[in-house]
Design a protein around this motif. Structure first.
Motif, PDB file in Angstrom:
ATOM      1  N   PRO A  56       0.840  -1.212   0.000  1.00  0.00           N
ATOM      2  CA  PRO A  56       0.000   0.000   0.000  1.00  0.00           C
ATOM      3  C   PRO A  56       0.871   1.256   0.000  1.00  0.00           C
ATOM      4  CG  PRO A  56      -0.789  -1.572   1.627  1.00  0.00           C
ATOM      5  CD  PRO A  56       0.522  -2.112   1.115  1.00  0.00           C
ATOM      6  N   TYR A  57       0.346   2.282  -0.637  1.00  0.00           N
ATOM      7  CA  TYR A  57       1.075   3.546  -0.795  1.00  0.00           C
ATOM      8  C   TYR A  57       1.559   4.092   0.547  1.00  0.00           C
ATOM      9  CZ  TYR A  57       1.849   8.353  -2.366  1.00  0.00           C
ATOM     10  OH  TYR A  57       2.399   9.572  -2.642  1.00  0.00           O
ATOM     11  N   GLU A  58       0.710   4.009   1.579  1.00  0.00           N
ATOM     12  CA  GLU A  58       1.049   4.541   2.909  1.00  0.00           C
ATOM     13  C   GLU A  58       2.283   3.834   3.469  1.00  0.00           C
ATOM     14  OE1 GLU A  58      -1.977   3.342   2.050  1.00  0.00           O
ATOM     15  OE2 GLU A  58      -2.758   5.354   1.577  1.00  0.00           O
ATOM     16  N   GLU A  59       2.400   2.546   3.188  1.00  0.00           N
ATOM     17  CA  GLU A  59       3.550   1.766   3.668  1.00  0.00           C
ATOM     18  C   GLU A  59       4.832   2.238   2.975  1.00  0.00           C
ATOM     19  OE1 GLU A  59       5.299  -1.218   6.070  1.00  0.00           O
ATOM     20  OE2 GLU A  59       3.239  -0.444   6.094  1.00  0.00           O
ATOM     21  N   LYS A  60       4.739   2.479   1.680  1.00  0.00           N
ATOM     22  CA  LYS A  60       5.917   2.922   0.927  1.00  0.00           C
ATOM     23  C   LYS A  60       6.378   4.310   1.371  1.00  0.00           C
ATOM     24  CE  LYS A  60       3.877   1.868  -3.122  1.00  0.00           C
ATOM     25  NZ  LYS A  60       3.684   1.565  -4.568  1.00  0.00           N
ATOM     26  N   LEU A  61       5.422   5.140   1.759  1.00  0.00           N
ATOM     27  CA  LEU A  61       5.768   6.503   2.182  1.00  0.00           C
ATOM     28  C   LEU A  61       6.535   6.553   3.502  1.00  0.00           C
ATOM     29  CD1 LEU A  61       2.719   8.762   1.253  1.00  0.00           C
ATOM     30  CD2 LEU A  61       4.945   8.610   0.138  1.00  0.00           C
ATOM     31  N   LYS A  62       6.598   5.431   4.217  1.00  0.00           N
ATOM     32  CA  LYS A  62       7.367   5.397   5.473  1.00  0.00           C
ATOM     33  C   LYS A  62       8.849   5.644   5.219  1.00  0.00           C
ATOM     34  CE  LYS A  62       4.269   2.361   8.106  1.00  0.00           C
ATOM     35  NZ  LYS A  62       4.117   1.030   8.722  1.00  0.00           N
ATOM     36  N   ILE A  63       9.307   5.379   3.978  1.00  0.00           N
ATOM     37  CA  ILE A  63      10.721   5.659   3.660  1.00  0.00           C
ATOM     38  C   ILE A  63      10.794   6.705   2.534  1.00  0.00           C
ATOM     39  CG2 ILE A  63      11.605   3.444   4.482  1.00  0.00           C
ATOM     40  CD1 ILE A  63      11.886   2.696   1.414  1.00  0.00           C
ATOM     41  N   LYS A  64       9.900   7.664   2.559  1.00  0.00           N
ATOM     42  CA  LYS A  64       9.839   8.676   1.499  1.00  0.00           C
ATOM     43  C   LYS A  64      11.144   9.471   1.407  1.00  0.00           C
ATOM     44  CE  LYS A  64       7.364  12.858   0.050  1.00  0.00           C
ATOM     45  NZ  LYS A  64       7.682  12.634  -1.364  1.00  0.00           N
ATOM     46  N   MET A  65      11.605   9.672   0.194  1.00  0.00           N
ATOM     47  CA  MET A  65      12.794  10.481  -0.053  1.00  0.00           C
ATOM     48  C   MET A  65      12.473  11.957   0.146  1.00  0.00           C
ATOM     49  SD  MET A  65      14.954  10.885  -3.559  1.00  0.00           S
ATOM     50  CE  MET A  65      13.659  11.860  -4.291  1.00  0.00           C
ATOM     51  N   THR A  66      13.336  12.654   0.886  1.00  0.00           N
ATOM     52  CA  THR A  66      13.213  14.093   1.109  1.00  0.00           C
ATOM     53  C   THR A  66      14.617  14.693   1.105  1.00  0.00           C
ATOM     54  OG1 THR A  66      13.422  13.903   3.511  1.00  0.00           O
ATOM     55  CG2 THR A  66      11.167  13.773   2.598  1.00  0.00           C
ATOM     56  N   PRO A  67      14.733  16.021   1.018  1.00  0.00           N
ATOM     57  CA  PRO A  67      16.061  16.630   1.181  1.00  0.00           C
ATOM     58  C   PRO A  67      16.674  16.292   2.545  1.00  0.00           C
ATOM     59  CG  PRO A  67      14.544  18.204   0.202  1.00  0.00           C
ATOM     60  CD  PRO A  67      13.720  17.006   0.595  1.00  0.00           C
ATOM     61  N   GLU A  68      15.815  16.151   3.563  1.00  0.00           N
ATOM     62  CA  GLU A  68      16.316  15.837   4.921  1.00  0.00           C
ATOM     63  C   GLU A  68      16.893  14.423   4.998  1.00  0.00           C
ATOM     64  OE1 GLU A  68      14.048  19.196   4.696  1.00  0.00           O
ATOM     65  OE2 GLU A  68      13.193  17.196   4.315  1.00  0.00           O
ATOM     66  N   SER A  69      16.447  13.533   4.116  1.00  0.00           N
ATOM     67  CA  SER A  69      16.958  12.153   4.125  1.00  0.00           C
ATOM     68  C   SER A  69      18.216  12.020   3.271  1.00  0.00           C
ATOM     69  CB  SER A  69      15.883  11.183   3.614  1.00  0.00           C
ATOM     70  OG  SER A  69      15.687  11.323   2.214  1.00  0.00           O
ATOM     71  N   GLY A  70      18.741  13.139   2.786  1.00  0.00           N
ATOM     72  CA  GLY A  70      19.906  13.073   1.902  1.00  0.00           C
ATOM     73  C   GLY A  70      19.540  12.536   0.532  1.00  0.00           C
ATOM     74  N   TYR A  71      18.287  12.751   0.144  1.00  0.00           N
ATOM     75  CA  TYR A  71      17.774  12.287  -1.145  1.00  0.00           C
ATOM     76  C   TYR A  71      17.836  10.762  -1.271  1.00  0.00           C
ATOM     77  CZ  TYR A  71      17.604  17.198  -2.292  1.00  0.00           C
ATOM     78  OH  TYR A  71      17.314  18.541  -2.266  1.00  0.00           O
ATOM     79  N   ARG A  72      17.661  10.104  -0.138  1.00  0.00           N
ATOM     80  CA  ARG A  72      17.608   8.645  -0.093  1.00  0.00           C
ATOM     81  C   ARG A  72      16.178   8.228   0.221  1.00  0.00           C
ATOM     82  NH1 ARG A  72      23.218   7.229   1.451  1.00  0.00           N
ATOM     83  NH2 ARG A  72      24.332   9.201   1.525  1.00  0.00           N
ATOM     84  N   GLY A  73      15.735   7.120  -0.362  1.00  0.00           N
ATOM     85  CA  GLY A  73      14.419   6.603  -0.044  1.00  0.00           C
ATOM     86  C   GLY A  73      13.499   6.497  -1.250  1.00  0.00           C
ATOM     87  N   TYR A  74      12.196   6.405  -0.951  1.00  0.00           N
ATOM     88  CA  TYR A  74      11.175   6.110  -1.963  1.00  0.00           C
ATOM     89  C   TYR A  74      10.683   7.373  -2.658  1.00  0.00           C
ATOM     90  CZ  TYR A  74       6.616   4.931  -3.925  1.00  0.00           C
ATOM     91  OH  TYR A  74       5.537   4.794  -4.773  1.00  0.00           O
TER      92      TYR A  74
END
Length: 302
Positions: A50-68
């Protein structure tokens, strides 16, 4: 090695492939076909959550551009790509490269589900890194250099990037474009692509400007050379434009491992390659980390 006919034949084939196509298949590489499939399968399982599950590792600038990243968040030449992905990079501790790597500092975001995801992928990354180093030794010999010429300041501590990519088929009409991933060359030295065995979607531009399929061959990696090798070899080897057009009615998975130079390496045409190409440097010096950060900061719409 000069007396090893089998080795010299592989080096000759590598040289021909890098000069003529910039792409080649590698088999007999020591990574089990079952492991390659398991990596694709676990990737597919994650993307089908489910989309909500994938968003738990969402890529953001704060994550160093790592993730989903969601469908359409990755942009190639201004056009959204019709794929979803997880981006992973060599972990970078704060301050390791000063300001150079600041936007990409951090560790990777691994999903909790599937439960074996992190352990499986970390083992796979290690195997791909070792295989890439071996291929780069062959490329060093093919160019006429010493077998260890990429070690040390060039790629003795190679940065790596892993992209786990899913190409869906049920994209809403208003969001859809015709391209899973737009035409591009890769940034680094060498890329290993582990793609689904039964779907043709990766296309390579040949010397005539035609787009041809890199048809999957089970158990092989599709390999291509990148921008840094072009600079380092003074243009003896040129990266090839490639793209993904997924016309299959089925979801497609591709796992791309990018083997790069040292993050802070200053890449410039090496002397023995300059000598082979008229003596003058055809390309200016490029700091790999600057090149990557610039690309990453403009690659995503979040």
């Amino acid at each position: 090695m000069a007396n090893d006919a089998a080795l010299l034949e592989v080096v000759r084939m590598l040289d021909d492939a890098c000069k003529e196509a910039g792409f080649f298949y590698v088999k007999g590489h020591g990574i089990a076909e079952s492991l390659m499939k398991e990596v694709r399968d676990v990737t597919r399982k994650f993307f089908h959550l489910p989309y909500e599950e994938k968003l738990k590792i969402k890529m953001t600038p704060e994550s160093g551009y790592r993730g989903y990243q969601r469908i359409g968040e990755n942009v190639t030449k201004g056009k959204p790509d019709m794929h979803e992905a997880i981006d992973c990079y060599t972990p970078i501790r704060p301050g390791k490269y000063g300001d150079l790597a600041k936007p990409m500092e951090g560790s990777n975001l691994w999903p909790e589900n599937p439960s074996n995801f992190e352990a499986l992928l970390e083992n796979y990354i290690n195997l791909c890194r070792d295989l890439s180093r071996k291929i780069m030794r062959g490329i060093a010999l093919a160019l006429g250099g010493a077998i260890d010429v990429f070690e040390g300041e060039t790629a003795g501590d190679p940065f790596w990037v892993l992209r786990l990519i899913g190409y869906p088929v049920d994209i809403p009409e208003e969001q859809r474009t015709d391209t899973g991933c737009g035409a591009h060359t890769d940034y680094g030295l060498l890329t290993l692509v582990n793609q689904d065995d039964d779907i043709c979607a990766l296309e390579v531009q040949n010397c005539s400007g035609e787009w041809i399929y890199a048809t999957p061959i089970p158990g092989t990696f599709v390999c291509n050379i990148g921008d840094m090798l072009k600079v380092w070899s003074n243009g003896i080897y040129q990266p090839t434009l490639h793209r993904v057009v997924n016309n299959s009615p089925r979801y497609r998975v591709s796992v791309a491992f990018f083997y790069e130079s040292n993050f802070d390496a200053a890449i410039e045409p090496v002397e023995f390659c300059r000598e082979k190409t008229g003596g003058a440097a055809k390309y200016e010096k490029v700091v790999y980390g600057e090149h990557l950060v610039k690309k990453v900061l403009t690659n995503f719409v979040m």
